[in-house]
Structures are given as structure tokens and as C-alpha cells.
Design a protein around this motif. Sequence first.
Motif: not given
Lengths: 749, 186
Positions: A414-416, A480-483, A570-572, B174-178
Amino acid sequence: MILPTLLCIVFFYLKSFTVSAVFADEAYIVDWQIQNIGSSYQCIINDDSNNVLVVLSDMDDKSLLTYLNETNGRLLSRHLLDFKAIDAMQVKDTSNFLLKDSYNQIHAFESEHGFPTELNLDGVKFKSSCSPNFKNINVGNQVLEVKDPETSLILFNATLPLNYKAIKFLETDYASLLKILIETDDARFIFQSYKNGELIDEWEKDESLNDIADFTFIEVTDKSIDTIADDLAAESNISNPLKAYSLRVSNNWRRMMSLLQRNNYNPGKILTELLSLQPDDEMDESVTTELNLKFGFSKYLVVVTKYGTVSALDITKKGSIVWQFHLDMNNVLSIEYNDQTEELTVVAQDGTFNIISTDKALHPVLKTSKRLDGGSIELIKRVPDQDKYFVRFTNQEKRIISFEGQVVGSKDLGKTFVTDHTEHDVFGHVVKEDGSVQDTWNVKMSSHEKIVAFAAREDYSPVNIGTVLGNRDVLYKYLYPNLAGFIVLNEKTQTLFINVIDTVTGELLHTQAQKDKPDTQFPVNIIFGENWFIYSYFSTEPIPEQKLVVVELYESLTANERISTPDTFMNSSKSLIKPAAISKAYFFPEIIKTMSLSHTKYGITTQALLLELESGQITYIPKVVLSARRKPESEMTDDDKKEFMASPYVPAIPLNDHFIITHYRNLFTGANSRLASVATNLESTSIICDIGHDIFCTRIAPSGQFDMMSPTFEKGKLLGTIVVLIALCFYLRPSVSTKKLKTMWLVKD
Amino acid sequence: MSVEPFEWAVKLCNLKEEEATDSSAIKTLPSPPGYGVVEVGKNQHESQGNKATEAIRMKELNNLLAQKAMSIAMQPAKSIPMNMIMSYMSGTSLQIIPIMAALMLLSGPLKAIFSIRAAFKPVLGNKEIQSQVNSAMFLYIVFQGALMYIGIRKLNAMGLIPNTKSDWLTWELPVDYNIGRKVFAF
């Protein structure tokens, strides 16, 4: 039909009543330590008068002195010297020995307790005692012969083991006594003591767990749960609820019949088994093993040394070696376990990899031994939850690979996005179709800056998206998970910059600086939790002090204000909200070497910050203590005090003796020690292992053992009371009704 | 087991018992005050003259009834100060006894309002004082409401009424960001 159903219900309730307890006082029972001396014994000095063997070995760039009991090989004490000794000499007819360091300076020690002593060294010529004297000794095929110096006749002999490598120590009087220490090629050291040709003492020290390159955990699965899981799966496949119910009843009936048969239809035995009323001393090993399995304590710590020896240590059995497997490889980088295929993958620096297949973590068999093309590997990391790896080769080529041989690219994954860092750069990549990576962004340090610590946010499924305040308002966490957080040292200004970036876009989300003259000779650490990160460093101004700083990230610092919206995608890369941060700094009385976070099964238990201290101890601090929202008492309102576990801000965090999980042990952790935490089936409990020069494992419960029975819980008494009460009810009911009837009929008793 | 009844029960059922006992003393005793023997239709004149006093007596009776209605209405008001002090003193910690007390403060007044007719039964059915009874009933409801308010305040102080954001936090998603992508960093 009714009777069996009733019996099943009774059986079920009895069974669910009888949860067995785990003992709360577990110090020195569940924790264990493997005390290593070193993979090579540099020198051995014998002190006959004290019955002590002194072993000199290397540990990083220093020397380690180890005192062993000569009779049984028990380790008496270890001392880390603050220099590196290159040679040693025993002073004749005294209990002293001399060490020579690399500057040719002589240091004197006494061999009973290992204290440095003052000796008059005039006229003493340094003569090494490190290489054994093989004069009049014949070392043949698995046999060592001692010859008479005058007649050259063989006096007596000693048998050497099959895998004998070298003799590290030999002492004989050429008459009746012989003491030898043999090194074998699997890093075992065997001591033998002969008197008049007879073996009187023999012991061995296993040094095969030295120089550990990497480790992993293997969960030993509970097979007794499998049948219940199968039953439940079968039940959920039936669409008719009545049929499913009858299946459950029949299953339980079958289980009860097997219980009856197992106990020969003896009601006393059945009751004893159900209530598990055996006294503690009858809690034999099988019961403990079963409990360990059920609670998920049964795990193997698999370690691989730099030289390719893979060992599985049973965590529940004080680290005893379950199996050991030697691979023909050097400079091992990593070991990973895949629990689906039950395979261990060991990768070395030159690109060779070995796959060991195990049968339920037992019986290791070498499956594949191959070599990756692409040259030597600088860094290899496993892609979380998958059997794929991110590899950075020495020529800075980066790729996603799989050891099965096929090309792994964006189609499989997938997109990684991958973020990688070196000392001067942080790189953002996106994985292409052929498994290679394409640069997306790059954060470059200037020439006088370097990254001293880096931590990516671990992947959590949020238990609670906000923090509840004392007045029952909510502060929404920044989830936000990508930190990733990293600490940059500016060598010119002696300032630490702490940055948090978005690992997809490389955007800087938060930054703060420490200008209190950090001393980077001491370790700098950072860890990233759910919506917070903690870093530690040693500052020299205003006073030299170890500091711990916690930063918490929220969507907004205004209570009840949520900025993220769950419904919209959410488009981060476009509209990422920036976090609002609060920070608090604390003093800590000891120098922190490594930090880590505790992990539990569901992440409900308060996380604990695990600290390995420079002093060789391990402690932990609950995250609630390290809160960024603590205030001085004078500023706290009544509502603030109502908040769960709220306490006023005190700048110093004391080292609490109750939280030292190594107890009285002295750990020699070495330079590359790592602290790991792995979840068990009990939400309260986490297994902690420190893997360095020594190996240490224990269990901690950061929020207390809330899902365990206390050992003083009186199950028998409780059940007895219930039974008596039920019996009383059965007796009282009819007697009360007759009494009532009699009163109505105006009749005396 | 032999069954033996009480002595008084045996005597009560025995008809001959009355004859056997000496009842002359009972018969000669005077009647209690106000329980005289009334001989109907004997003195017409006298009963006519009594009618005026009868009206005065009725008025007094109505006054008494109105007072009685008022005192019934004031009953819950008397317990208001006590309940206020009690709910203040018992604190806001979540324990079974204070929670039960607060719930009783809620359920008690509700029950009382629904059984208001039963409470006012002694003073109901009199047309002349109906309006006074009605106003007393209104007061009664108001005071019960005040008691309920104390209970609600208490429950709110304990945090048992879900009226803040944190009570509904579990239901917030919660927001699913990914979605559809993986991100990892080393």
C-alpha cells in the motif's frame, strides 16, 4: 434436558469463582539476572589462601575483575575498574596481585575482597601470570598429562572436553595437585581440580550470552485456550441461537463429564480441584506453569550474539537456556520472530541471513541460509506487523525487502512512507513499486549540528481521546500518529533543540530549546508516547543536574474545544492542525542512561517510564507523576485538585526505593544496553528485560496488580460463607412460613 | 406436636363464657364523656335550638380542616433545612450511602406528589374549604420540588448527572488519519 443445563450452570459458576491467585510479593522470585564475566577471560589469578579465583576480563573500554569461589564456581563479586588492564601478576606468597594498565602503570589489589592496596613495589619485577606455564605438561588428544620434572614420567592426567579450545589457567605442584580452567569453543569455561589424579571439584561458567547484538521475544501460547476458542468459533458459525445454545450446553456437559472421570467420580476430589484448595506447598511446578501460560508470562527471550549464537531463555524459569543454536555468521545485526510462520530471521552485516524454523518456539531447525545482494547492510528494521524489512545498505541505497525473495513494493504494502535518520539528516521516503524508495523531503543539519536522539511515536489505538480535568471538562489530545521527535545539539551555542515533525511531510510541528548548557558526554534520550514525549539530558547550569522534561501535545489548551473532526477524511498533507504544547521540567537524582516505555495488552494501564540508571539500577516512574500539567500548590484551584491523580508541581522527582525493580542487584549494563517491555495477558502486568552485558528480566505492574487476587484472599472462607447462607435460607424459609400460619390460626408453638 | 390455642382465643369463641363471668360491674359503669345514650325523636324543640350552634361548630370545623391542610402542606418544608445540612455534610465522595440518600431525595418527593390525594385525604371532600386545600396542595408540591432540587444538586455535585463534555467522551470518535497508507519512522 433441564438437569444437565442446571448442572452446567452450577459447574460454570463454580469454575468462574475459582480464579487462582498470583503472589503479590514477587521480589527475587520472578526476577532474574544473568551475570556475565566476558566472552574471553584475559587473565586468571588464583588465591589459595582465600579459595578465590580472580578473573580479569574486558568490558567495553574498561576492565572487569570478577571473584569466583574456587570450589563451586559461584560468583562472589564483580568490580568494574576505571582503567583497562593489559596484564596481571600475582605477588608470590601474599594475597595481592598487580595490574598493569595501557600506560604501564601498576595498580595493586588484594585478592580477598578486591580492594586496591598500597604495596611497596621496589625491586618487584613485573612478570605476567596470565599465560599458563606448560613446562612438563603434555596436552594431547582430549587428555592433559602432567610429567614429573625429574623423571619425565607421567604423574597423572586430566581429560579435556570434546570441544576444547584452550587452557586459560593451569596450576600444579608436580606431585598431587592440578587445577585447570578450560575454554571450549562454545564459550564455556570449565574448571577442574584434581588431587592425586582424582577429580575433586568441577564447575563451568557459561559465557555464551555475551556480546548480544539483538533480541526478540517469543510468546509461548496456551493450548488449553485453543479448545475453548474453537468451541466459540463453532458457536458463532451457527445462525440458529437455540442450536448454538444447545451446542454450548453439550460442550459444557462433555467438559463436566471429563472432569468427573478425571477425578474417579469422587466428590471430595472434584471439589478440591474446582476450588483448587491445595495448600501452597502443593502448588507444584505444573500448576505454576499452567498459570504462567494462562496469564501470558511464559515467554522466551531469544538473544543472538555478534558471533551468531542464538539462545532462547525461558523468562519464567530464571532465564534458563531452552535451546541454543549456532549459526555460521559474524557481526549479526538483527533477529526477528514471525509468530505466524514460527520462524526466526537472523541478519548479519555482510548481508547473509538465516531463517530458523521452530515448532512452537521449540526445536530450532535451519531452514534457509542465503545472502542478500546489494552489499553490506548498515541498518535493517522490520516493517511493523509484517514480514518485510527496510534496509539501508552501506552505499546509502535503501530498499524494502522480503527474505522470501520476491520484490516488495507499494503494491504489496500500500502507500508507504518511511522516515530514516542519520547523524546529520532526517529523510522522508515513499516506497515505489519495485521496493526502492524515493526521497520526498529532507531535514539537513548544519555542519555544527548533530542529531543526538531520535524517537518515533509508537502506534497506539487511542483508549481515550481526551484528558478529563477536575471540573469534568475535557482537553483533547493531539493524536496525529505520524510524529517523530528528535534532539539536535548545536555545538557552537551548546544548545539542545527538540523538534517534532510530521513524518509524512517533514513539516516542523513543535520546537523548543534547552539553553542550560547541556553536557552531551552524558546520555541524551527521548521517547515518544501517545500525545507526549519525554527527554532527558544533563545540564551544567545553573548547577550540574540530570533533567527530565515532559511535553504534552493537545489539540487546544482551551477546555472542551475539539478541532479535529472525526467524520471528514483528514488529509494530513493539506490541513494538519498544529499541536498546542505544555511542558514541565523535573530534576532527577541519578544519571539516566536509557529510557523506555512500558507496554500492556490494551494500553489502559498508566504507562510507566522505565529508566536504566548509570549506577546499574533500573527504576520506573508512572506517567502521571511526569505530567506537564502539574502546577504549584498555590495556583491549584479546588477543581484542579479534584482531577484524577492530580498532585502539585514539585521540581524534584525523588528516587523511590520501592520503584527500584532491580532491588539489591548490581547490574553491569555495558555501553549498548537496551531496555524492553513486552505485554502479558494480564492488563496490569508487563515484562521488563534489560539486555546488555548482563541480562535482567522482571515483571512490573505500573498501576498496581488490579487484576490479580491478593495472596491473602480467602477463597475457601468466602465460598463457605455463601454455602452456609444458602443452607440457612433453605432452613429458615419453611420455618418462617409455619410460624406465620400458626399466628394466623392463633396457635401456640 | 400438639396444637394448643391461646387462652383468650378459647374464651372469645366460647359463648357460655359470658354467662359464666360476673358482668354486673361492667353494666353499672357510666359511659365515657361524649358517648351518652341518644334517644331519637324525643325532644323536637331542643334539636331546633341546636341548629344555630351547629353552624358555628361547622365553621370552626372548617377552620380546623383548613389549618390541618396547611400543616400537611408545611410537612415537607420542615425537612428542607435538615436535608440541606445533611447533603452538605455528607460530601461528594461516591459511596453507596450518600448516593442512596440523594436518590431517596429524588424519588421520595416524586412519590409524594403522585400520592398527593392520599396525603390530603383527611381534608378532602369539603366544598367550602376546597380553594384553601388547593392552595395548600400547591404549596405541598412546591416544597416537594425544593426537596427534589436538593437531591439533584447533590447528584450533580457527585458528578452522577451526565451534563459535561467528559461524560460523553467515550462516544466521540477518534480521527483515522492514516486511511489507506502506512507510515513508519526509524
